[in-house]
Design a protein around this motif. Structure first.
Motif, short mmCIF file in Angstrom:
data_model
loop_
_atom_site.label_atom_id
_atom_site.label_comp_id
_atom_site.label_asym_id
_atom_site.label_seq_id
_atom_site.Cartn_x
_atom_site.Cartn_y
_atom_site.Cartn_z
N ALA A 61 2.23 -36.98 -14.45
CA ALA A 61 2.54 -37.18 -15.88
C ALA A 61 2.95 -38.62 -16.16
N ALA A 62 2.50 -39.12 -17.32
CA ALA A 62 2.81 -40.49 -17.71
C ALA A 62 4.31 -40.70 -17.84
N ALA A 63 5.03 -39.67 -18.32
CA ALA A 63 6.48 -39.81 -18.51
C ALA A 63 7.18 -40.14 -17.19
N SER A 64 6.75 -39.53 -16.11
CA SER A 64 7.38 -39.79 -14.82
C SER A 64 7.01 -41.17 -14.29
N VAL A 119 6.29 -43.86 -16.08
CA VAL A 119 7.05 -44.84 -16.86
C VAL A 119 8.50 -44.87 -16.40
N ALA A 120 9.08 -43.68 -16.16
CA ALA A 120 10.47 -43.61 -15.72
C ALA A 120 10.64 -44.24 -14.34
N ALA A 121 9.64 -44.06 -13.47
CA ALA A 121 9.71 -44.68 -12.14
C ALA A 121 9.68 -46.20 -12.26
N ARG A 122 8.84 -46.72 -13.15
CA ARG A 122 8.78 -48.16 -13.34
C ARG A 122 10.11 -48.70 -13.87
N ARG A 123 10.74 -47.95 -14.76
CA ARG A 123 12.03 -48.38 -15.31
C ARG A 123 13.10 -48.40 -14.23
N LEU A 124 13.15 -47.39 -13.38
CA LEU A 124 14.13 -47.37 -12.29
C LEU A 124 13.88 -48.53 -11.34
N ARG A 125 12.63 -48.80 -11.07
CA ARG A 125 12.29 -49.93 -10.19
C ARG A 125 12.78 -51.23 -10.80
N GLU A 126 12.63 -51.39 -12.11
CA GLU A 126 13.01 -52.63 -12.78
C GLU A 126 14.52 -52.89 -12.74
N THR A 127 15.32 -51.84 -12.62
CA THR A 127 16.77 -52.03 -12.57
C THR A 127 17.22 -52.68 -11.28
N ILE A 181 4.01 -41.82 -5.15
CA ILE A 181 2.61 -41.71 -4.76
C ILE A 181 1.76 -42.43 -5.80
N SER A 182 1.03 -43.43 -5.38
CA SER A 182 0.22 -44.24 -6.29
C SER A 182 -1.12 -43.54 -6.56
N LEU A 183 -1.40 -43.31 -7.84
CA LEU A 183 -2.65 -42.65 -8.22
C LEU A 183 -3.29 -43.42 -9.36
N ASN A 184 -4.61 -43.29 -9.50
CA ASN A 184 -5.29 -43.97 -10.59
C ASN A 184 -5.16 -43.17 -11.88
N GLY A 212 7.51 -33.09 -14.41
CA GLY A 212 6.95 -34.43 -14.56
C GLY A 212 6.87 -34.93 -15.98
N ALA A 213 6.55 -34.05 -16.93
CA ALA A 213 6.33 -34.49 -18.30
C ALA A 213 7.60 -34.55 -19.14
N PHE A 214 8.73 -34.13 -18.59
CA PHE A 214 9.98 -34.15 -19.34
C PHE A 214 10.65 -35.52 -19.25
N GLY A 215 11.53 -35.79 -20.22
CA GLY A 215 12.35 -36.98 -20.16
C GLY A 215 11.71 -38.19 -20.82
N ASP A 216 12.46 -39.31 -20.79
CA ASP A 216 11.98 -40.56 -21.36
C ASP A 216 12.00 -41.64 -20.28
N GLU A 217 11.82 -42.90 -20.69
CA GLU A 217 11.70 -43.97 -19.71
C GLU A 217 12.97 -44.20 -18.91
N ASP A 218 14.12 -43.77 -19.42
CA ASP A 218 15.38 -43.98 -18.70
C ASP A 218 15.87 -42.74 -17.95
N SER A 219 15.07 -41.68 -17.92
CA SER A 219 15.52 -40.44 -17.28
C SER A 219 15.87 -40.63 -15.81
N LEU A 220 15.02 -41.30 -15.06
CA LEU A 220 15.31 -41.48 -13.64
C LEU A 220 16.50 -42.41 -13.42
N VAL A 221 16.73 -43.35 -14.33
CA VAL A 221 17.93 -44.20 -14.23
C VAL A 221 19.18 -43.36 -14.39
#
Length: 427
Positions: free
Chosen positions: A268-271, A273-281, A322-325, A402-411
């Motif tokens: 899911a795109a939501a997950s 995006v959230a992973a990218r946000r956690l990485r950025e912190t 896991i990196s996927l296209n 996977g589809a729940f939450g927003d960009e800051d969920s994993l943070v």
């Protein structure tokens, strides 16, 4: 919330929740766990007597990726095997109709019908807290028709999201209950009349708000002694809110010096995006994993495990993704999750806490680490459950669809798990 709640609605029941994946089982069961009921999630065949004694027992049937025939057969096998005596049944379905909800429900109703003259199903898939609603018997996501969303384009089983048509695909008779009927003041009588009209009937209920779901839950509890509830975590929360608070003992664990392992396997795109946000912190070391690295390359897997272990042992957090296209093959998900779990098994001694997105990913990872159940403690945000792993590893764990939450969920999840593991308290 309804103004008048009878003693019958307030009575605390023992529940059996059947779900097609692990995150769904958890996000329904936590509705009861967060009000003090003992709630346990299990999966696979290794359920223990202590798990089955919980007031609320949710079981992952692991049927999301199966064909309709296989999913129905698996549900029937689980229903035959699990003790249901004196438990109310909640059949969890995905709020966006992924998997095989109609076939699974047909098998469930057929099993229940073998022991009762009448079965009445109350179907309400809405989960307003995550933007899922139902209007005119059709699923909407943030106001848009489900068929127009990325979720439907990536993964759907049925030609459309009209719930009458979805149920009819498995031979189930369903009748729509509109928003006007839900809010009209005589829903209990309407349900009772529907239950009397057919030996097996499913009321397909519209809902836009939590109050709508509260009305549906209360009326459903009175409609028939054989009422079966079918829906997502939104309906589970409505049912839990009709019960008084429980008194289960608060969970406590020794404080840990080890870091948090976050694994993102959901497509899911939501997950993502959230992973990218956690990485950025910068708070979690990032370990991207290519599918080919999990397909049998022992050197790559050993390198991944070594890096993750070193980070966790030093008290730092690790993010494995896991990196996927953009157009992944859905069939590769389960083996990738299994291979990743195998690679990370050696990290178990230095894991202070776990977060996992995606039901298949969570189940594979936890099973690989020797975990056979989760005792739920709290809900971090809608659809995000916090608990304690049971089995050979006992650490705080968060599961998220996977589809729940927003960009800051994993943070936010990472921050909460840091607090829990360093204090040794879930409060």
């Amino acid at each position: 919330m309804t103004k008048h709640i009878t003693d019958r609605a307030r009575m605390a029941r023992h529940w059996l929740i059947l779900a097609d994946d692990l995150t769904g089982a958890a996000d329904c069961a936590i509705a009861f766990g967060r009000i003090g009921r003992e709630a346990v999630v299990t999966w696979g065949d290794a359920t223990k007597p202590s798990h089955r004694q919980a007031a609320v027992w949710a079981h992952d049937v692991a049927s999301r990726g199966l064909s309709s025939e296989a999913a129905a057969a698996r549900h029937l096998g689980v229903l035959t095997r699990l003790p249901m005596s004196e438990r109310a049944l909640f059949k969890k379905i995905d709020s966006t109709l992924r998997g095989q909800p109609a076939a699974e429900l047909a098998a469930t109703l057929a099993h229940l019908k073998s022991g009762a003259e009448r079965i009445f199903g109350v179907l309400a898939p809405a989960f307003p807290a995550t933007g899922r609603t139902t209007v005119d018997g059709r699923v909407l996501v943030h106001g848009a028709a489900l068929e127009e969303t990325e979720l439907w384009r990536r993964d759907h089983t049925y030609p459309n999201a009209d719930l009458v048509d979805v149920l009819a695909a498995a031979g189930i008779c369903g009748e729509k209950v509109t928003l006007a009927a839900v809010r009209g003041g005589d829903l209990r009588a309407r349900f009772a009349a529907m239950a009397d009209r057919s030996a097996t009937m499913v009321a397909i209920c519209d809902a836009e708000t939590e109050n709508d779901l509260a009305l549906i839950a209360e009326a459903g509890l009175h409609a028939s002694p054989a009422s079966v509830f079918i829906g997502s975590a939104g309906l589970a929360h409505a049912l839990a809110n009709l019960e008084g608070r429980g008194s289960s003992e608060a969970l406590r664990i020794p404080a840990s010096k080890f870091g948090t392992l976050t694994v993102v396997g959901s497509l899911a795109a939501a997950s993502r995006v959230a992973a990218r946000r956690l990485r950025e912190t910068g708070t979690a070391a990032y370990f991207p994993v290519e599918p080919k690295a999990l397909a049998g390359n022992d050197v790559d897997r050993a390198e991944l495990a070594s890096g993750v272990m070193a980070r966790l042992a030093d008290g730092g957090d690790a993010l494995v993704e896991i990196s996927l296209n953009d157009s992944p093959n859905m069939s590769v998900g389960p083996p990738l999750a299994h291979n990743l779990a195998t690679a990370l098994q050696v990290a178990a001694p230095v894991i202070g806490a776990i977060a996992a997105t995606g039901g298949e990913t969570a189940a594979a990872l936890l099973s690989g680490l020797g975990v056979n159940a989760i005792r739920l403690a709290d809900e971090i945000e809608p659809g995000v459950s916090l608990g304690l792993t049971l089995g050979s590893l006992s650490v705080p764990v968060v599961t998220k669809a996977g589809a729940f939450g927003d960009e800051d969920s994993l943070v936010r999840i990472n921050e909460r798990l840091h607090a829990v593991r360093t204090r040794g308290s879930f409060a």
